[in-house]
Design a protein around this motif. Structure first.
Motif, PDB file in Angstrom:
ATOM      1  N   LYS A   4      -9.249   3.182   6.652  1.00  0.00           N
ATOM      2  CA  LYS A   4      -8.425   2.449   5.684  1.00  0.00           C
ATOM      3  C   LYS A   4      -7.148   1.908   6.300  1.00  0.00           C
ATOM      4  O   LYS A   4      -6.727   0.802   5.987  1.00  0.00           O
ATOM      5  CB  LYS A   4      -8.099   3.370   4.506  1.00  0.00           C
ATOM      6  N   TRP A   5      -6.540   2.635   7.215  1.00  0.00           N
ATOM      7  CA  TRP A   5      -5.276   2.191   7.808  1.00  0.00           C
ATOM      8  C   TRP A   5      -5.446   0.901   8.607  1.00  0.00           C
ATOM      9  O   TRP A   5      -4.524   0.111   8.686  1.00  0.00           O
ATOM     10  CB  TRP A   5      -4.649   3.301   8.650  1.00  0.00           C
ATOM     11  N   LEU A  10      -4.249  -5.024   8.333  1.00  0.00           N
ATOM     12  CA  LEU A  10      -4.652  -6.427   8.391  1.00  0.00           C
ATOM     13  C   LEU A  10      -4.205  -7.182   7.140  1.00  0.00           C
ATOM     14  O   LEU A  10      -3.780  -8.336   7.223  1.00  0.00           O
ATOM     15  CB  LEU A  10      -6.166  -6.543   8.576  1.00  0.00           C
ATOM     16  N   VAL A  11      -4.289  -6.528   5.989  1.00  0.00           N
ATOM     17  CA  VAL A  11      -3.841  -7.161   4.744  1.00  0.00           C
ATOM     18  C   VAL A  11      -2.323  -7.310   4.749  1.00  0.00           C
ATOM     19  O   VAL A  11      -1.788  -8.389   4.468  1.00  0.00           O
ATOM     20  CB  VAL A  11      -4.311  -6.359   3.508  1.00  0.00           C
ATOM     21  N   LYS A  12      -1.621  -6.229   5.086  1.00  0.00           N
ATOM     22  CA  LYS A  12      -0.163  -6.254   5.053  1.00  0.00           C
ATOM     23  C   LYS A  12       0.425  -7.283   6.014  1.00  0.00           C
ATOM     24  O   LYS A  12       1.428  -7.924   5.719  1.00  0.00           O
ATOM     25  CB  LYS A  12       0.400  -4.872   5.375  1.00  0.00           C
ATOM     26  N   SER A  13      -0.223  -7.476   7.159  1.00  0.00           N
ATOM     27  CA  SER A  13       0.275  -8.439   8.152  1.00  0.00           C
ATOM     28  C   SER A  13      -0.128  -9.875   7.830  1.00  0.00           C
ATOM     29  O   SER A  13       0.324 -10.802   8.493  1.00  0.00           O
ATOM     30  CB  SER A  13      -0.227  -8.065   9.540  1.00  0.00           C
ATOM     31  N   GLY A  14      -0.980 -10.053   6.823  1.00  0.00           N
ATOM     32  CA  GLY A  14      -1.388 -11.392   6.430  1.00  0.00           C
ATOM     33  C   GLY A  14      -2.564 -11.947   7.219  1.00  0.00           C
ATOM     34  O   GLY A  14      -2.909 -13.115   7.079  1.00  0.00           O
ATOM     35  N   VAL A  15      -3.197 -11.105   8.039  1.00  0.00           N
ATOM     36  CA  VAL A  15      -4.356 -11.562   8.813  1.00  0.00           C
ATOM     37  C   VAL A  15      -5.527 -11.853   7.883  1.00  0.00           C
ATOM     38  O   VAL A  15      -6.233 -12.837   8.053  1.00  0.00           O
ATOM     39  CB  VAL A  15      -4.739 -10.525   9.896  1.00  0.00           C
ATOM     40  N   ILE A  16      -5.730 -10.976   6.906  1.00  0.00           N
ATOM     41  CA  ILE A  16      -6.738 -11.217   5.867  1.00  0.00           C
ATOM     42  C   ILE A  16      -6.046 -11.096   4.522  1.00  0.00           C
ATOM     43  O   ILE A  16      -5.039 -10.411   4.380  1.00  0.00           O
ATOM     44  CB  ILE A  16      -7.936 -10.245   5.958  1.00  0.00           C
ATOM     45  N   ARG A  17      -6.567 -11.792   3.521  1.00  0.00           N
ATOM     46  CA  ARG A  17      -5.891 -11.809   2.220  1.00  0.00           C
ATOM     47  C   ARG A  17      -6.283 -10.625   1.339  1.00  0.00           C
ATOM     48  O   ARG A  17      -5.546 -10.206   0.466  1.00  0.00           O
ATOM     49  CB  ARG A  17      -6.148 -13.116   1.485  1.00  0.00           C
ATOM     50  N   ASP A  18      -7.469 -10.070   1.567  1.00  0.00           N
ATOM     51  CA  ASP A  18      -7.966  -8.984   0.728  1.00  0.00           C
ATOM     52  C   ASP A  18      -8.982  -8.201   1.557  1.00  0.00           C
ATOM     53  O   ASP A  18      -9.697  -8.788   2.366  1.00  0.00           O
ATOM     54  CB  ASP A  18      -8.621  -9.573  -0.514  1.00  0.00           C
TER      55      ASP A  18
END
Length: 48
Positions: A4-5, A10-18
């Protein structure tokens, strides 16, 4: 499930949206115990 981390980062950094399964198709495996491994992430944009 993938760790999960990794997905949260990846979500928090904006690499993926969801990181839901509706958006992300994951393919991962765990190697033999005791072997120093690596984490490899390949991100592609596809059309469904």
């Amino acid at each position: 499930m993938t760790p999960k981390w990794i997905m949260d980062g990846l979500v928090k950094s904006g690499v993926i949206r969801d990181d839901s399964t509706k958006v992300v198709d994951l393919d991962w495996s765990i190697g033999p115990v005791g072997v120093i491994g690596k984490t490899e992430i390949v991100i592609t944009e596809g059309v469904r």
